[in-house]
Motif scaffolding. Structure first.
Motif, PDB file in Angstrom:
ATOM      1  N   SER A 158       0.814  -1.224   0.000  1.00 55.56           N
ATOM      2  CA  SER A 158       0.000   0.000   0.000  1.00 55.56           C
ATOM      3  C   SER A 158       0.841   1.264   0.000  1.00 55.56           C
ATOM      4  O   SER A 158       0.343   2.336  -0.344  1.00 55.56           O
ATOM      5  CB  SER A 158      -0.947   0.016   1.205  1.00 55.56           C
ATOM      6  OG  SER A 158      -0.233   0.238   2.404  1.00 55.56           O
ATOM      7  N   GLU A 159       2.111   1.164   0.339  1.00 54.72           N
ATOM      8  CA  GLU A 159       2.947   2.362   0.437  1.00 54.72           C
ATOM      9  C   GLU A 159       3.009   3.167  -0.863  1.00 54.72           C
ATOM     10  O   GLU A 159       2.833   4.384  -0.835  1.00 54.72           O
ATOM     11  CB  GLU A 159       4.356   2.018   0.918  1.00 54.72           C
ATOM     12  CG  GLU A 159       5.200   3.248   1.154  1.00 54.72           C
ATOM     13  CD  GLU A 159       6.559   2.928   1.726  1.00 54.72           C
ATOM     14  OE1 GLU A 159       7.256   3.888   2.082  1.00 54.72           O
ATOM     15  OE2 GLU A 159       6.938   1.762   1.807  1.00 54.72           O
ATOM     16  N   PRO A 160       3.233   2.549  -2.024  1.00 60.17           N
ATOM     17  CA  PRO A 160       3.246   3.354  -3.251  1.00 60.17           C
ATOM     18  C   PRO A 160       1.924   4.089  -3.485  1.00 60.17           C
ATOM     19  O   PRO A 160       1.917   5.232  -3.935  1.00 60.17           O
ATOM     20  CB  PRO A 160       3.509   2.328  -4.353  1.00 60.17           C
ATOM     21  CG  PRO A 160       4.219   1.209  -3.667  1.00 60.17           C
ATOM     22  CD  PRO A 160       3.612   1.160  -2.282  1.00 60.17           C
ATOM     23  N   ASP A 161       0.797   3.433  -3.163  1.00 58.53           N
ATOM     24  CA  ASP A 161      -0.503   4.086  -3.308  1.00 58.53           C
ATOM     25  C   ASP A 161      -0.607   5.293  -2.380  1.00 58.53           C
ATOM     26  O   ASP A 161      -1.143   6.328  -2.747  1.00 58.53           O
ATOM     27  CB  ASP A 161      -1.643   3.120  -2.995  1.00 58.53           C
ATOM     28  CG  ASP A 161      -1.775   2.010  -4.028  1.00 58.53           C
ATOM     29  OD1 ASP A 161      -1.284   2.194  -5.162  1.00 58.53           O
ATOM     30  OD2 ASP A 161      -2.362   0.969  -3.700  1.00 58.53           O
ATOM     31  N   ASP A 162      -0.099   5.132  -1.160  1.00 62.85           N
ATOM     32  CA  ASP A 162      -0.138   6.227  -0.188  1.00 62.85           C
ATOM     33  C   ASP A 162       0.682   7.415  -0.674  1.00 62.85           C
ATOM     34  O   ASP A 162       0.257   8.560  -0.565  1.00 62.85           O
ATOM     35  CB  ASP A 162       0.387   5.768   1.174  1.00 62.85           C
ATOM     36  CG  ASP A 162      -0.530   4.761   1.857  1.00 62.85           C
ATOM     37  OD1 ASP A 162      -1.703   4.642   1.448  1.00 62.85           O
ATOM     38  OD2 ASP A 162      -0.058   4.086   2.793  1.00 62.85           O
ATOM     39  N   ILE A 163       1.847   7.132  -1.222  1.00 63.97           N
ATOM     40  CA  ILE A 163       2.719   8.205  -1.712  1.00 63.97           C
ATOM     41  C   ILE A 163       2.050   8.936  -2.874  1.00 63.97           C
ATOM     42  O   ILE A 163       2.052  10.168  -2.930  1.00 63.97           O
ATOM     43  CB  ILE A 163       4.101   7.638  -2.116  1.00 63.97           C
ATOM     44  CG1 ILE A 163       4.855   7.172  -0.851  1.00 63.97           C
ATOM     45  CG2 ILE A 163       4.911   8.674  -2.890  1.00 63.97           C
ATOM     46  CD1 ILE A 163       6.113   6.382  -1.131  1.00 63.97           C
ATOM     47  N   GLU A 164       1.460   8.176  -3.792  1.00 64.34           N
ATOM     48  CA  GLU A 164       0.781   8.796  -4.927  1.00 64.34           C
ATOM     49  C   GLU A 164      -0.403   9.630  -4.464  1.00 64.34           C
ATOM     50  O   GLU A 164      -0.672  10.695  -5.008  1.00 64.34           O
ATOM     51  CB  GLU A 164       0.341   7.735  -5.942  1.00 64.34           C
ATOM     52  CG  GLU A 164       1.494   7.111  -6.694  1.00 64.34           C
ATOM     53  CD  GLU A 164       2.384   8.137  -7.374  1.00 64.34           C
ATOM     54  OE1 GLU A 164       1.854   9.055  -8.055  1.00 64.34           O
ATOM     55  OE2 GLU A 164       3.613   8.051  -7.225  1.00 64.34           O
ATOM     56  N   TRP A 165      -1.115   9.150  -3.446  1.00 70.37           N
ATOM     57  CA  TRP A 165      -2.253   9.897  -2.917  1.00 70.37           C
ATOM     58  C   TRP A 165      -1.791  11.226  -2.331  1.00 70.37           C
ATOM     59  O   TRP A 165      -2.401  12.265  -2.590  1.00 70.37           O
ATOM     60  CB  TRP A 165      -2.980   9.066  -1.865  1.00 70.37           C
ATOM     61  CG  TRP A 165      -4.167   9.768  -1.293  1.00 70.37           C
ATOM     62  CD1 TRP A 165      -5.404   9.869  -1.844  1.00 70.37           C
ATOM     63  CD2 TRP A 165      -4.212  10.503  -0.068  1.00 70.37           C
ATOM     64  NE1 TRP A 165      -6.230  10.612  -1.028  1.00 70.37           N
ATOM     65  CE2 TRP A 165      -5.517  11.016   0.071  1.00 70.37           C
ATOM     66  CE3 TRP A 165      -3.286  10.754   0.932  1.00 70.37           C
ATOM     67  CZ2 TRP A 165      -5.911  11.770   1.157  1.00 70.37           C
ATOM     68  CZ3 TRP A 165      -3.680  11.518   2.022  1.00 70.37           C
ATOM     69  CH2 TRP A 165      -4.982  12.009   2.130  1.00 70.37           C
ATOM     70  N   VAL A 166      -0.710  11.211  -1.568  1.00 68.69           N
ATOM     71  CA  VAL A 166      -0.191  12.447  -0.979  1.00 68.69           C
ATOM     72  C   VAL A 166       0.242  13.415  -2.084  1.00 68.69           C
ATOM     73  O   VAL A 166      -0.061  14.608  -2.029  1.00 68.69           O
ATOM     74  CB  VAL A 166       0.978  12.163  -0.011  1.00 68.69           C
ATOM     75  CG1 VAL A 166       1.689  13.443   0.398  1.00 68.69           C
ATOM     76  CG2 VAL A 166       0.484  11.429   1.233  1.00 68.69           C
ATOM     77  N   LYS A 167       0.916  12.908  -3.102  1.00 72.41           N
ATOM     78  CA  LYS A 167       1.328  13.759  -4.221  1.00 72.41           C
ATOM     79  C   LYS A 167       0.110  14.389  -4.901  1.00 72.41           C
ATOM     80  O   LYS A 167       0.121  15.569  -5.243  1.00 72.41           O
ATOM     81  CB  LYS A 167       2.135  12.958  -5.239  1.00 72.41           C
ATOM     82  CG  LYS A 167       3.533  12.633  -4.781  1.00 72.41           C
ATOM     83  CD  LYS A 167       4.256  11.819  -5.850  1.00 72.41           C
ATOM     84  CE  LYS A 167       5.658  11.470  -5.450  1.00 72.41           C
ATOM     85  NZ  LYS A 167       6.346  10.644  -6.460  1.00 72.41           N
TER      86      LYS A 167
END
Length: 97
Positions: free
Chosen positions: A56-65
């Motif tokens: 889920s970490e890549p999804d979280d990073i993309e969401w923050v961006k």
């Protein structure tokens, strides 16, 4: 047992040990998951949680961006910072289900 496939390359070189302390209620929850057959052991359950977190970490990073980009183009808000933060948290929770 878990339906997730475990990449065998992840376990080359053996396993490391990690001892954790958790409240009795969480231990009961883990035991329940094992008892219902979803996992073969508490260790299997914990490995699955860590793998899901990693995934889920890549999804979280993309969401923050995406949220930062949205904020940049939205201009200045009249809302209180606390309200903005509450709205962001609510949107995130809704997205995760």
């Amino acid at each position: 047992m878990s339906n997730r496939q475990i990449p065998t390359e992840m376990y080359k070189g053996g396993m490391a040990q990690l001892n954790i302390s958790i409240p009795p209620a969480l231990k009961s929850w883990i035991d329940h998951r094992v008892t219902e057959g979803r996992y073969s052991s508490a260790s299997d359950y914990m490995r699955d949680l860590v793998r899901r977190d990693q995934e889920s970490e890549p999804d979280d990073i993309e969401w923050v961006k995406a949220m930062l980009a949205e904020g940049e183009v939205s201009g200045i808000s009249d809302e209180e910072p606390e309200t903005i933060i509450e709205n962001i948290i609510a949107r995130r929770r809704a997205r995760r289900g």
